[in-house]
Scaffold this active site. Sequence first.
Site, PDB file in Angstrom:
ATOM      1  N   GLU A  88      12.783 -43.854 -48.913  1.00 21.76           N
ATOM      2  CA  GLU A  88      14.228 -44.018 -48.898  1.00 21.76           C
ATOM      3  C   GLU A  88      14.660 -44.669 -50.195  1.00 21.76           C
ATOM      4  OE1 GLU A  88      15.391 -46.515 -45.715  1.00 21.76           O
ATOM      5  OE2 GLU A  88      17.530 -46.303 -46.102  1.00 21.76           O
ATOM      6  N   SER A 141       8.523 -36.259 -34.645  1.00 26.31           N
ATOM      7  CA  SER A 141       9.208 -35.098 -35.203  1.00 26.31           C
ATOM      8  C   SER A 141      10.499 -34.842 -34.429  1.00 26.31           C
ATOM      9  CB  SER A 141       8.300 -33.866 -35.123  1.00 26.31           C
ATOM     10  OG  SER A 141       8.134 -33.512 -33.764  1.00 26.31           O
ATOM     11  N   ASN A 177      11.281 -43.573 -32.189  1.00 25.29           N
ATOM     12  CA  ASN A 177      10.341 -44.411 -32.936  1.00 25.29           C
ATOM     13  C   ASN A 177      10.214 -45.775 -32.273  1.00 25.29           C
ATOM     14  OD1 ASN A 177      10.163 -42.338 -34.703  1.00 25.29           O
ATOM     15  ND2 ASN A 177      11.311 -43.344 -36.345  1.00 25.29           N
TER      16      ASN A 177
END
Lengths: 206, 952
Positions: free
Chosen positions: B269, B210, B220
């Site tokens: 995406e 987050s 990540n």
Amino acid sequence: MTLSASFGRDECIGLVVDFLEVSLHQILWACKLYPSEIFKQTQKFNALVYKSIHPEINSYIDNTLNTVRNLLSNDFVEKLVMVIKNNKPVERFVFSFHSYYKTTPSGKVTLNVTEIRQQATAIWLTMSQRLGSETHYDRENCTFAFEIHTRNVAYDKMLERQSTEDFQWIVADNIKNPNSVMPIRKLDSNPFCIDVYTEDYRGDDS
Amino acid sequence: MTKKQDVTECQNRSEEAVIKDSPEKNSPEKVSSAGDIRQSREMKRAGEDDFLSEFYKRSRLHHISTMGALFKRHVTELREKNNGIFPGMENIENWKKTSGYQGSHKNEETVFMHIDMDCFFVSVGLRNHPSLVGKPVVVTHAKADSKPLPRREGSNREYEFECYKEHWIKKSKFAESNNAEETEAGLTDVFPRLQDLDETCSMSEIASCSYEARAAGIYNGMFMGAALKLCPSLVAIPYDFEGYKEVSTLLYNTVASYTLDLEAVSCDELYADITTVLRQSGLAPADFATHLKEVIFNKTRCNASVGMGPNMLMARLATKKAKPNGLFYIQKEQMAEFMKSHKIEDLPGVGRSMAHRFHALGVNTCLDMQQVTLGKLQQEFGQKQGQTLYYMCRGEDKRSLKTEHIRKSISADINYGIRFANDQEMYKFVQELSSEVSKRMEEINVRGRLLTLKLKIRAKDAPIETAKFMGHGVCDSISRSTTLVTATREIKIIEKEVQILLKQLKVDCRELRGMGIQFSKLVADNVSKGKQPKQNSLLSFVARSKIVPSENPITVPPEDVAKTVPSENVAASNAEEPDDEKTEPDKNQDDGKRANENARFELPSFSQIDPTVLDQLPDDLKADIIQEYQKQGITLSGMNSPTKNYPEPVAGPSKAEAENGPSFVDSQIDPSVFDQLPDDLKNDIIQEYQRKGITLSVAKSPTKNLTKPAAGTSKTETAPGSSTTKESVISSGTALSEKPVSYDGIEEITDIDASYWSALPDDIRIEIERDIQQRKSETTSPIKGWKSIFKPQRSPVKPAGKTINGKAKAEIKRKTKFQEIPKAKVQPTIPTPVAIAEEKVIIDAKPLEAPKEELTLSGASTLPEIRQLLLEWFSSSDSPENEDCEAVSKFLASLVNNKELHKIEPIILFLKRRSVEQSDSWKRAIDDIINTTQLYVIQYYNAPLKLPSSFS
């Protein structure tokens, strides 16, 4: 799939030259003219073949094949011969071109690629088998050379081009008749027909 | 960072998906404040039952990557279903009313939109954990409060990191970075987490974090252990794959309700071309984006960031700016300015390694890159990529949405949990992996032809136990490909090929750390679908043995053939009954269409045809009709259901030309007949079938097809180019037994239907009469069959005054049949008078060119056939007939003439071997033959054929 596919003339010739290239390397390897260290295993048409990694040998072969490629596009090559010689020729590997590219009106030729591959592979196998089983002459002191037997006026054209190229061809001496011939196989798939055989200069008593 | 990038990065590091925790931690632990209980299970090892399904159930990468593909398909499906109505446009109208926006904006330019969900996995996960909103949250397999683990026996983390580091340095050397300082700087760039790592922390990777967690420095792909050090209050939540799917579907459906000019990138995406939407609604780009974001949030309770720009690149870069939960629109005028500020790493396609190469060149920002010339870029990065980069750094992007999604390759790779104890386990795993690949190919209806086996093998000096539990550690990667004869997705075939490759590579199964099967050269199978649903069983083939007609191989364009085939098969199955006669098609139909339409003729009984009409038909049409009758003649002879076989131009027109002639064969395979065939014949057929699609030299010459059906004459029909249409039909020996019979029926001209006889051209009539006479004299010949076979005037190499090519062929054909009569004894002899005469007609109708006729010795052209023939010859009498010897010599000579040296050699060797057992007269004869042949060889090759000296 794509057993048959359309090829342009250049692609066709490319295929033939590929076949020749692998064949020449294969002969070199099988003849043991050079130490086996200068060869590496590689794959062509799904078959395991050996290719020289020696830059000078490779450039010699490449230059020869470039000439062949040029001549092939005009149908000028009758034979490509790889001569194994020990001062005198010992053995000659002949690639004799019998038929050429019957192009369809569109300029494309349909090839049965699978057939060509299989036949090419068979030729390489036969070659290495034949040479592998023959040990009775000493190839270590031999060298090799190429001959191109041309048709028509190709010779003149080659001479013209010579001036601009680094790689020079010379006129061959009279070629002595061999003592015997031995077939290897034929690459026979429309539109190609390349006969592969060896000419042996060793006495029959050897 | 988007999920997409996350995935790529993971792959770049050649780290695999984290499957689950180490089994050492057995006690269930609390994971988050929401009280999720995570069950700890033993991770299965490859080779154990259900490893694969377990693996895929848990593999993060697998889910993410398959979801991308899934949505690409989804969009295509939506597009197919769409009827031109976009319900979203109505929403816009409603929304305009409530929010008071005016639809007066005039949009002229193309606007691309890039939509990317904000920290997708976390957002979706938080839907079930509302209490965690606002806290640093990550999605990973490991638990947030996991305790340090004991070091596993044999693993060595430092070693592995060293290896990766070295590998990386090597790679950057390749990029010509000689500056040691820079390399060092690059290293810390790439391996920042090395410092964060100690021996024991968790090596689970963080899939998504987050924004609160990002603020703490977590990114990540970081290892969980390291992340916990940075932010001890970090909360880990588990994956929720169902939730991801649900939200993604909502997202795609929402956007699709406005426009279908979509390109799916991954599950969270996508790109959209919103030009039309804007034009229709009159909204400004920013207004529409606001609206869309609202709708998406209402439906999914997840935030999306939206970027817009005049091209896809700008839209994508705008999204970066828009994050989190914002929107950004770059107008054309601002483009150049906007680009200048960007780092090169921001450009899509510029990864770590390329960025490093740029840094080495002193290029850090897009502005820097704009100074580099196109030539330099191309020199450095290749023609295509150089050009792309050149335009990209200027903000130009000529890409358009990829609405058609074409897969280039399909693969299944597993580099986790591979620890085989023995070969059985390995092969079992190969089987599972094969079926996985097969399943994936089936899902998108393709077959593959190029199979690549990718293996990861423990590097020689790497520790046996990897740092990451069940990971692959430091490995040598090897791959080996093989091209299959036909595109396939049969599990059995894949499995077999992989096993062969494994054997070739001589892999020690215990050293394997990863395996992948990849298929490329994909072929869509919608063409062949339904036609050849299964390819791998002979029985199913036999049951399907069917006709692939194409009367005129020279004129039928391949496309037509492909179209024709399916309908043909229907016709074939209808034709199971011999008396299945149907209406006569219009014989005078348009010639051009003929090839297509007359794929199967249904003709009235022969007597109904007016010979004069027949006579006036164009030659080829006439030949076709007669051909058909000939077939029916055979049908009527009471055998099994007829199947007809038409040759297909295997290598296209030029080949067909060479093949020439009527190589029609009546083929039928009845399982019971097949059963009774001799083994070698059966093998031939099976082989033939297996090699379907390959032209065998056996099937090459028309003469051959007519004379030697016993060799399993094959018809291969190859569809054009990459299409999959392919049919191979085998003719069994049945046809052979019938044809001679029907021919033999004619003893007298009076057997021939008078009306038909009168319709024949004169020369053919003469020909038939002569044949009949000759046949009569033959039956009285003492050595039946043999003597005549080699009779010079009948030998194929000596057409003896017969001038027409076709006639010569007819001779060969006739002879062979005659010879084969004894073989056909079992078959009922039913005279079909018409057939013989027709054969003649056909042969004459098609003989015009035969540039590449295969040489035959009384119909025998392959080595086994010739051997057989010679053997029979030897045993036929005590001393050879001169003319027979001559025929053999001539045959060999003609082979020399054709430069078929490789065929001569075995024949001569065979003769030599056999001559030892023969009487003196035979020996002399054989020596003569060999000497004559050698003379020919010398004539052509300047030297005799080399023969083993023991004989000479």
